[in-house]
Scaffold this motif. Structure first.
Motif, mmCIF file in Angstrom:
data_model
loop_
_atom_site.group_PDB
_atom_site.id
_atom_site.type_symbol
_atom_site.label_atom_id
_atom_site.label_comp_id
_atom_site.label_asym_id
_atom_site.label_seq_id
_atom_site.Cartn_x
_atom_site.Cartn_y
_atom_site.Cartn_z
ATOM 1 N N GLY A 241 1.252 5.509 0.211
ATOM 2 C CA GLY A 241 0.672 6.785 0.582
ATOM 3 C C GLY A 241 -0.519 6.676 1.514
ATOM 4 O O GLY A 241 -0.675 5.714 2.266
ATOM 5 N N ASN A 242 -1.384 7.663 1.432
ATOM 6 C CA ASN A 242 -2.594 7.730 2.253
ATOM 7 C C ASN A 242 -3.780 7.860 1.314
ATOM 8 O O ASN A 242 -4.122 8.946 0.860
ATOM 9 C CB ASN A 242 -2.524 8.920 3.212
ATOM 10 N N ILE A 243 -4.403 6.730 1.003
ATOM 11 C CA ILE A 243 -5.441 6.712 -0.027
ATOM 12 C C ILE A 243 -6.669 7.509 0.396
ATOM 13 O O ILE A 243 -7.303 8.193 -0.432
ATOM 14 C CB ILE A 243 -5.815 5.251 -0.399
ATOM 15 N N GLU B 122 -6.887 10.185 2.354
ATOM 16 C CA GLU B 122 -6.624 11.618 2.225
ATOM 17 C C GLU B 122 -6.582 12.042 0.767
ATOM 18 O O GLU B 122 -7.022 13.142 0.415
ATOM 19 C CB GLU B 122 -5.306 11.971 2.923
ATOM 20 N N ALA B 123 -6.058 11.168 -0.100
ATOM 21 C CA ALA B 123 -5.985 11.495 -1.526
ATOM 22 C C ALA B 123 -7.375 11.725 -2.100
ATOM 23 O O ALA B 123 -7.584 12.649 -2.909
ATOM 24 C CB ALA B 123 -5.266 10.382 -2.280
ATOM 25 N N GLY C 60 -4.493 9.153 -6.789
ATOM 26 C CA GLY C 60 -4.913 8.053 -5.931
ATOM 27 C C GLY C 60 -5.634 6.983 -6.725
ATOM 28 O O GLY C 60 -6.365 7.284 -7.675
ATOM 29 N N GLU D 245 0.842 -1.193 0.000
ATOM 30 C CA GLU D 245 0.000 0.000 0.000
ATOM 31 C C GLU D 245 0.880 1.246 0.000
ATOM 32 O O GLU D 245 1.853 1.341 0.754
ATOM 33 C CB GLU D 245 -0.913 -0.014 1.230
ATOM 34 N N GLU E 21 -7.649 3.115 -5.994
ATOM 35 C CA GLU E 21 -8.084 2.057 -5.083
ATOM 36 C C GLU E 21 -8.868 1.018 -5.868
ATOM 37 O O GLU E 21 -9.740 1.358 -6.670
ATOM 38 C CB GLU E 21 -8.949 2.627 -3.960
ATOM 39 N N ASN F 114 -0.636 7.422 -4.233
ATOM 40 C CA ASN F 114 -1.466 6.776 -3.216
ATOM 41 C C ASN F 114 -2.202 5.609 -3.871
ATOM 42 O O ASN F 114 -2.910 5.799 -4.859
ATOM 43 C CB ASN F 114 -2.461 7.774 -2.635
ATOM 44 N N LYS F 115 -2.019 4.422 -3.336
ATOM 45 C CA LYS F 115 -2.569 3.240 -4.001
ATOM 46 C C LYS F 115 -2.887 2.172 -2.967
ATOM 47 O O LYS F 115 -2.088 1.901 -2.058
ATOM 48 C CB LYS F 115 -1.557 2.698 -5.027
ATOM 49 N N ARG F 116 -4.066 1.579 -3.120
ATOM 50 C CA ARG F 116 -4.432 0.451 -2.251
ATOM 51 C C ARG F 116 -5.239 -0.553 -3.060
ATOM 52 O O ARG F 116 -6.187 -0.183 -3.765
ATOM 53 C CB ARG F 116 -5.249 0.924 -1.058
#
Length: 758
Positions: free
Chosen positions: A334-336, A338-339, A471, A332, A473, A521-523
């Motif tokens: 960054g902070n997905i 928040e993005a 971002g 994972e 997801e 940012n990636k999840r």
């Protein structure tokens, strides 16, 4: 070679059948070593060592005539794997390719290397066979050095003859050195079975620059016998005193027999009933009598509550079902959250994939014979070593008392109905005390085989004010790909075991996209839900070719196109902005160049369209460009042309690789355009070719162009599955390019296409 061996370097079905299942390998009289008995005794012996992974004799034998037998614990499910393995063995041993016979999938002659599984035939199975052959060559050269009184580094090998580098008259053939005896050499086994099994010796394999056989396009010789009906298949196995078995399945899934009127078949010659809890079958001396008995037997079934939702509610059920397991895939970044909070724009979409059947050319068949306490099973399963284990547990006998022999069946591509047929045959044979041949019907095969799981996939991208993707997801949610396991090695994973009341344990597994897109940012995550019916379900889910790969990448690669379109970017250009792996970039560029891709945003809105998709799979990279024509009146899609760029490391046999890719594309088109398991509240209703249609021969692509990217400096990786992975997305993206309409549910059947375009 015998007629049925067809010079194809694998032991034939007919030779196995005529020998009563016994492997016939020509072993001659031991060769005497006049002056070097010490070295001969050290490296070779007349009695075969135990069949264990740490013995060189478990993989390689030199026959009395100097030919080579390679014992391979995997098998060829139609890709021509036996040719590539023969090439690797011949290369390392320095013998002609024609001198090698690959003997596959017999638990009496090979160790468990995992069967046909995960495109690991060459990647892992071939790796082991290469190391074993290299070690055999090293040992043979040392034996020759002792015999010729020369140092090993003064010797070389030409066509199975070891000779002095400067004097070819000083020589000793492999046949002279060990022919007809067995290697007595221990390997450094990693103590693992199945796909991870690895047991190298002291030798190092050749450098790729020295290869003379590996990399050559050697053609398969088994095609013509299959086409001209000169091959025997699993359905052709016959044993003395054999009876025929048929299984009975309930009209309402989950129902079990509560009353069986055996007298209702008393007028059918030799007909007998085998009934244990939910397990119900019949046997008869003649096959037609077994069919009649199955049709005639009067059975009262339990009053089971219809277990399934309306099919139209399937995807709603998946969305609302409780999550049984959730797992984050990959790393994972960054902070997905928040993005997305800070995004100027969000692109979002959801995609749906149905249950799919293996729908093999023919229903599964298996024969089991129990004689003097020993059990032999002839099976079309792609994992016979696990069939052996499953039968041992089913019958309560030691595994060493069970032999499973792989015989070519109607196909497989994952966990098909073949394992179930083997277990059913074992239970029937044990009950009636005779060899039993179980033949499923088309209805049973398509209706009751383990299914590829249905799923939904949700993707979203965060776009900033400058039009950059900041971002990403992606979440998959669906039925587990291992509700029942990838093989029949345990009763709980087979219909026979579940119907006889074994304790259940449904496992959880799905997956995330395999790619190298880089976003700040990636999840990526997957979620599984409980099966619709816990036990003995016609919708139990398991592995189907490239397990969950097509559905995941249908969604992820369709979504990448959606984001590119939202940003008014060319789909190739968008991918190249974000894909970071150099080999991934290379396949995308190669496919686009070969397809003469013209840079422009989609859609163009013409009669035809083009689309691209790419994916990784266990080290292999593949990019696919699809060109499709659309008949708006009928709703039919013709996937007319495919361009495939494929990088699987070192190429062993380019001819076999190309044909494997073509097979992936055709099956991928079928699954994309037609294949969907239909069901009502009671049971599966897609039970034949009318209700479960597959791609018609008139609908196959006109052209499949393949660009092979060879990396001889890298280990070979798999090809049996990667190129099916991007097919659905490439077609979907081409449809969007032609129409401006995004279809997010597979299959793209004519009715669905017309509805989408209306």
């Amino acid at each position: 070679m015998t007629k049925m061996e067809n010079s194809t370097h694998f032991v034939s079905r007919r030779s196995l059948l005529k020998a009563g299942g016994a492997l016939v390998v020509s072993i001659g009289t031991p060769v005497a070593f006049d002056t070097v008995l010490g070295i001969g005794e050290a490296f070779a012996q007349g009695a075969k060592p135990p069949l264990t992974p740490d013995q060189l004799s478990s993989y390689i034998a030199i026959n009395a005539d100097g030919t080579v037998s390679a014992f391979f614990g995997k098998m060829d499910m139609g890709q021509g794997l036996f040719v590539a393995i023969g090439q690797m063995v011949a290369e390392e041993l320095d013998v002609p390719f024609k001198a090698v016979t690959v003997i596959m999938g017999d638990t009496a002659t090979s160790v468990n290397q995992g069967g046909a599984s995960g495109s690991t035939g060459i990647q892992m199975g071939g790796k082991q066979m290469r190391m074993a052959a290299a070690e055999a060559r090293r040992v043979l050269v040392e034996m020759a050095a002792a015999k010729l009184a020369l140092p090993p580094d003064a010797l070389t090998v030409t066509d199975g003859v070891v000779h002095a580098k400067g004097d070819a008259s000083k020589k000793a053939s492999y046949a002279e050195l060990i022919g007809g005896r067995y290697f007595n050499v221990q390997l450094d086994w990693n103590k693992e079975y199945g796909n991870p099994l690895y047991a190298p010796g002291k030798a190092k394999p050749k450098d790729a620059k020295d290869h003379k056989i590996v990399g050559k396009p050697i053609a398969r010789e088994d095609i013509a016998p299959k086409v001209y009906a000169q091959e025997d298949f699993c359905t052709d196995v016959r044993r003395p005193g054999m009876v025929h078995g048929r299984m009975l399945r309930p009209a309402v899934a989950g129902a079990v027999p509560v009353k069986v009127d055996e007298a209702s078949i008393k007028d059918i010659p030799g007909a007998k009933v085998v009934w244990e809890k939910g397990f119900l079958g019949v046997v008869a001396d003649k096959e037609w009598d077994a069919i009649k008995a199955a049709q005639t037997l009067k059975v009262e079934w339990s009053d089971a509550k219809p277990p399934f939702p309306d099919q139209a509610a399937l995807y709603g059920h998946i969305r609302s079902a409780a999550v049984r397991k959730r797992e984050i895939g990959g790393k994972e970044a960054g902070n997905i959250d928040e993005a997305f909070k800070a995004a100027a724009r969000v692109v979002e979409a959801e995609y749906e994939w149905p249950f799919q059947s293996h729908a093999c050319m023919g229903p599964a068949c298996a024969v089991v014979e129990i004689k003097d306490g020993d059990v032999t099973c002839w099976t079309g399963s792609q994992k016979p070593h696990f069939v052996r284990n499953g039968i041992a547990l089913t019958l309560g006998v030691p595994a060493e008392k069970v032999r499973a022999i792989w015989v070519v069946g109607p196909g497989s591509y994952g966990r098909s109905d073949a394992d179930d047929a083997a277990m059913d045959a074992a239970v029937l044979a044990n009950a009636v005390g005779k060899p039993v041949r179980v033949q499923y019907t088309r209805e049973q095969a398509t209706g009751w085989d383990p299914k590829g799981p249905a799923s939904i996939h949700h993707a979203r991208a965060a776009i900033d004010a400058a039009g950059n993707v900041v971002g990403y997801e992606f979440t998959s949610k669906g039925f587990s790909r291992i509700d029942v396991n990838t093989n029949g090695g345990a009763p709980k994973d087979t219909l026979a075991g579940q119907l006889r009341g074994t304790e259940l344990k449904s496992a959880d597994g799905f997956g995330v996209p395999a790619e190298s897109y880089e976003f700040a940012n990636k999840r990526m995550a997957w979620e599984t839900i409980a099966p619709l019916l816990e036990r003995s379900s016609p919708l139990r889910s398991a592995h189907l070719r490239d397990p969950v790969g097509p559905q995941i990448h249908f969604a992820s690669e369709s979504f990448m196109d959606e984001v590119a379109a939202a940003l008014n970017l060319d789909p190739v250009e968008f991918r190249l902005r974000h894909v970071k792996d150099a080999r991934d970039v290379a396949v995308i560029k190669a496919a686009a160049e070969k397809a003469a891709w013209q840079s422009r945003p989609s859609p163009r809105k013409e009669v035809s369209g083009r689309g691209i998709a790419y994916a990784q799979r266990n080290g292999t990279r593949c990019a696919v460009v699809a060109e499709v024509d659309i008949d708006r009146a009928s709703g039919k899609i013709w996937a007319r042309k495919f361009t495939v760029a494929h990088d699987c490391g070192q190429i062993i046999n380019p001819d076999g690789l190309k044909h494997t890719i073509e097979g992936n594309i055709v099956q991928g088109v079928s699954r994309t355009l037609w294949e969907e398991v239909k069901f009502d509240g009671k049971n599966v209703t897609s039970i034949d070719w009318m209700t479960y249609p597959i791609l018609d021969i008139t609908e196959t692509p006109e052209t499949i162009e393949v660009v092979l990217i060879n990396h001889p400096e890298l280990p070979p990786t798999g090809a049996g599955e990667p190129s099916i992975r991007p097919v659905a997305a490439a077609i979907a993206n081409a449809i969007f390019d032609a129409t401006g309409v995004r279809i997010r549910r597979v299959p793209f059947s004519p009715d669905r296409v017309k509805q989408s375009l209306s």
